[in-house]
Design a protein around this motif. Structure first.
Motif, PDB file in Angstrom:
ATOM      1  N   ALA A 146      -7.210  -2.278   1.744  1.00  0.00           N
ATOM      2  CA  ALA A 146      -6.211  -1.241   0.999  1.00  0.00           C
ATOM      3  C   ALA A 146      -5.215  -1.912   0.266  1.00  0.00           C
ATOM      4  CB  ALA A 146      -5.358  -0.407   2.248  1.00  0.00           C
ATOM      5  N   VAL A 182       0.861  -1.102   0.074  1.00  0.00           N
ATOM      6  CA  VAL A 182       0.008  -0.128  -0.039  1.00  0.00           C
ATOM      7  C   VAL A 182       0.959   1.420  -0.048  1.00  0.00           C
ATOM      8  CG1 VAL A 182      -1.894   1.382   1.306  1.00  0.00           C
ATOM      9  CG2 VAL A 182      -1.887  -1.130   1.274  1.00  0.00           C
ATOM     10  N   THR A 228       1.139   3.834  -3.202  1.00  0.00           N
ATOM     11  CA  THR A 228       0.980   5.474  -2.764  1.00  0.00           C
ATOM     12  C   THR A 228       1.926   6.299  -3.168  1.00  0.00           C
ATOM     13  OG1 THR A 228      -0.481   4.765  -1.024  1.00  0.00           O
ATOM     14  CG2 THR A 228       0.099   6.836  -1.108  1.00  0.00           C
ATOM     15  N   THR A 255      -3.670   1.938  -8.815  1.00  0.00           N
ATOM     16  CA  THR A 255      -2.564   2.455  -9.380  1.00  0.00           C
ATOM     17  C   THR A 255      -2.132   2.492 -10.717  1.00  0.00           C
ATOM     18  OG1 THR A 255      -1.557   1.865  -6.992  1.00  0.00           O
ATOM     19  CG2 THR A 255       0.165   2.637  -8.637  1.00  0.00           C
ATOM     20  N   ALA A 286      -5.409   7.709  -0.964  1.00  0.00           N
ATOM     21  CA  ALA A 286      -4.508   6.412  -0.612  1.00  0.00           C
ATOM     22  C   ALA A 286      -3.584   7.004   0.248  1.00  0.00           C
ATOM     23  CB  ALA A 286      -3.594   6.187  -2.039  1.00  0.00           C
ATOM     24  N   GLN A 306     -11.868   5.216   3.086  1.00  0.00           N
ATOM     25  CA  GLN A 306     -11.039   6.477   2.361  1.00  0.00           C
ATOM     26  C   GLN A 306     -11.878   7.955   2.417  1.00  0.00           C
ATOM     27  OE1 GLN A 306     -10.195   5.047  -1.641  1.00  0.00           O
ATOM     28  NE2 GLN A 306      -7.766   5.180  -1.040  1.00  0.00           N
ATOM     29  N   VAL A 330      -6.216   0.364  -3.184  1.00  0.00           N
ATOM     30  CA  VAL A 330      -5.032   1.380  -3.521  1.00  0.00           C
ATOM     31  C   VAL A 330      -4.247   0.473  -4.835  1.00  0.00           C
ATOM     32  CG1 VAL A 330      -2.844   2.626  -2.633  1.00  0.00           C
ATOM     33  CG2 VAL A 330      -5.240   2.271  -1.304  1.00  0.00           C
ATOM     34  N   THR A 352      -4.722  10.205  -4.981  1.00  0.00           N
ATOM     35  CA  THR A 352      -3.274  10.159  -4.466  1.00  0.00           C
ATOM     36  C   THR A 352      -3.587  10.568  -2.899  1.00  0.00           C
ATOM     37  OG1 THR A 352      -2.233  10.485  -6.350  1.00  0.00           O
ATOM     38  CG2 THR A 352      -1.059  11.022  -4.256  1.00  0.00           C
TER      39      THR A 352
END
Length: 552
Positions: free
Chosen positions: A387, A309, A313, A395, A357, A502, A391, A354
């Motif tokens: 996550a 994660v 990020t 990406t 995340a 989130q 996430v 972003t």
């Protein structure tokens, strides 16, 4: 028109300067706010040196060189002796020395034991910031960090290895650990016939005449960083799948029988050596109870999932930085790209993704710091696979959109964006693919009822802050009612639970424009994942972009 002269042709205009000379930590406002929220001003101050070094031209050059010059396997030395050595470019060692030196390996566990209150928050922020330099070398750093909680299954093994793994001295080379100032750890779980189904492993462990010592026979399909000093591996003992500690070099200085068959030719993560290993009478020590290997190694898996994660990020943030920086310096059709309404929409959307995340990643790190709290432990259990699924899955599309902001320049290796793009799918595959993590969410919900209570409590802290979030939480809980369809809809459930988490964190802690943009886009039923389709006023878009773009 005036004809161009040869000197005119060679002049360069309307190109963005390199994004160097900035502090990767302090220019990331959501990260700074998260460090202050979950840590302290002292933690932030402690990260300034790391952030400054990560933003230098030197660090960027070393990152590019480490990927251009791939690691090489040397199975034999010049005399024909089997050595199974992996050779790296000097830039790899430059990056590793600083990552370990900045305390990004196992140091937080010792600091936590000594009473440091925010050791894992500090390390998480540092890991994300330093990964801007080059993501591949984060793999051995991450596994070294993750090995310590698993080693605690055996007090003597933990006492033997933790000080070396927690050292801030990078000391490469195959030597007895008694001669080293620091050590690195790896992990060997998957086999070619089983993959994520580790209970299908066929590597066998045969006991020796010494209690707790075994010899291993088998093959591991994926073992990253085979040059590391010690590995946690799974093998079949008499009582079932068991975890073992396998040193690269034996205490007497002889090399353990651990043959590197080949290095994997991967899509990305090129700087890092991933390998196939063969065990042929490899000496090992049992870690934890025989037959309980999965339970023993699961703490290592959890810690590496956190780093997946954090790494994803970081990729998002680096890609956003490059896109925003380019748009702030490149003109087209009479004005800067960053002033164009549609480009503002794209950049703002990337910034929202972003920041969402970032707040979730740092919240997870804070839960590790407070692991003795039942709510934090339960939240970490459910939020980690959520996550990791969400996430990491977001990406690749995000990085692709950021690359497109640079146009053809972004498709050229020198920009650094192709490196990020190749890396982007990695964390969604490593430590359990999307399906594995979505099913892990269902497993946690079925076996540990406290984890759902923790999720409800956490999102409930934002109750009433945004009606779209409230509706999304209620709709998500309704998905749990159809138990017969849960497995088939596990991805949808995991994605919605992660997005609600989130959203709740953004509603509580982010600027109103960011929270509004997230709730309006990600929590609606019609969201199709397309970036740059935010329905916000131009002033709000510009506010989000200005918050995100590094200002030097």
């Amino acid at each position: 028109m005036t004809p161009l002269t040869p000197d005119d042709i060679r002049q360069v205009t309307n190109q963005a300067p390199p994004l160097v000379g900035h502090n990767v930590v302090t220019t990331d406002r959501p990260l700074v706010e998260a460090v202050l929220r979950h840590g302290s001003p002292e933690v932030l101050d402690d990260l300034l040196e790391l952030g400054a070094e990560a933003g230098t031209a030197e660090a960027r050059e070393h990152g590019m060189l480490a990927n251009e010059h791939h690691p090489e396997l040397a199975p034999y030395d010049r005399y024909g002796r089997r050595v199974d050595a992996v050779r790296f470019h000097p830039s790899w060692h430059w990056l590793m020395q600083r990552a370990v030196g900045h305390g990004l390996a196992a140091r937080p566990w010792e600091l936590q034991e000594a009473g440091a209150p925010h050791a894992h928050v500090r390390r998480a922020a540092g890991f994300m910031a330093w990964s801007h330099t080059e993501p591949g070398h984060g793999c051995p750093v991450s596994m070294t960090y993750a090995a310590v909680p698993a080693l605690r299954a055996d007090r003597s093994l933990a006492e033997e290895w933790t000080p070396l793994l927690a050292s801030t001295s990078y000391d490469p080379g195959l030597r007895p650990v008694s001669d080293k100032r620091g050590a690195l750890a790896g992990m060997g779980m998957t086999e070619k016939q089983g993959g994520s189904d580790v209970r299908a492993n066929v590597t066998r462990a045969e006991p020796t005449s010494v209690d707790g010592e075994f010899t291993l026979y088998g093959h591991k399909w994926f073992t990253s960083a085979p040059m590391n000093d010690v590995f946690l591996v799974l093998a079949q003992a008499a009582a079932g799948v068991t975890c073992f500690v396998v040193p690269r070099v034996l205490p007497d200085g002889d090399r353990n029988r651990l043959d590197v068959v080949r290095l994997k030719d991967k899509l990305g993560n090129r700087s890092n050596a991933s390998s196939e290993l063969e065990f042929r009478g490899t000496w090992a020590r049992r870690l934890g109870e025989e037959g309980r290997g999965v339970r023993t190694i699961i703490e290592m898996v959890a810690a590496t999932r956190l780093d997946c994660v954090l790494g994803s990020t970081s990729l998002m943030r680096r890609a956003l930085n490059e896109a925003g920086w380019h748009a702030s310096h490149r003109s087209a059709f009479g004005s800067l790209l960053v002033d164009k309404p549609l480009m503002q929409n794209v950049l703002a959307d990337l910034a929202v993704e972003t920041e969402a995340a970032t707040v979730l990643a740092m919240r997870l790190a804070a839960a590790v710091d407070r692991a003795d709290d039942p709510h934090e432990a339960a939240l970490r259990r459910i939020a980690l696979p959520l996550a990791k699924f969400w996430v990491c899955k977001r990406t690749p599309a995000m990085v692709a959109e950021a690359l497109e902001c640079l146009g053809g320049n972004g498709y050229v290796e020198e920009s650094g964006l192709p490196l990020l793009y190749r890396e982007a799918p990695l964390n969604s595959v490593w430590e359990g693919s999307g399906n594995v993590n979505a099913l892990d969410v269902l497993r946690a919900l079925a076996r540990e009822p406290e984890v759902l209570d923790a999720w409800i409590t956490e999102v409930g802290l934002a109750r009433g802050g945004d009606p779209r979030l409230d509706r999304a939480v209620d709709d998500t809980l309704a998905l749990l009612g159809d138990s017969a369809a849960l497995e088939g809809s596990a991805r949808r459930l995991a994605g919605r639970m992660a997005a609600c988490l989130q959203g709740a964190l953004l509603v509580r802690f982010a600027p109103a424009e960011v929270a509004d943009a997230f709730c309006a886009s990600r929590l609606g039923t019609s969201y199709d994942g397309t970036f740059g389709a935010l329905a916000l006023a131009s002033g709000d878009l510009r506010t989000i972009v200005d918050r995100a773009v590094p200002a030097l």
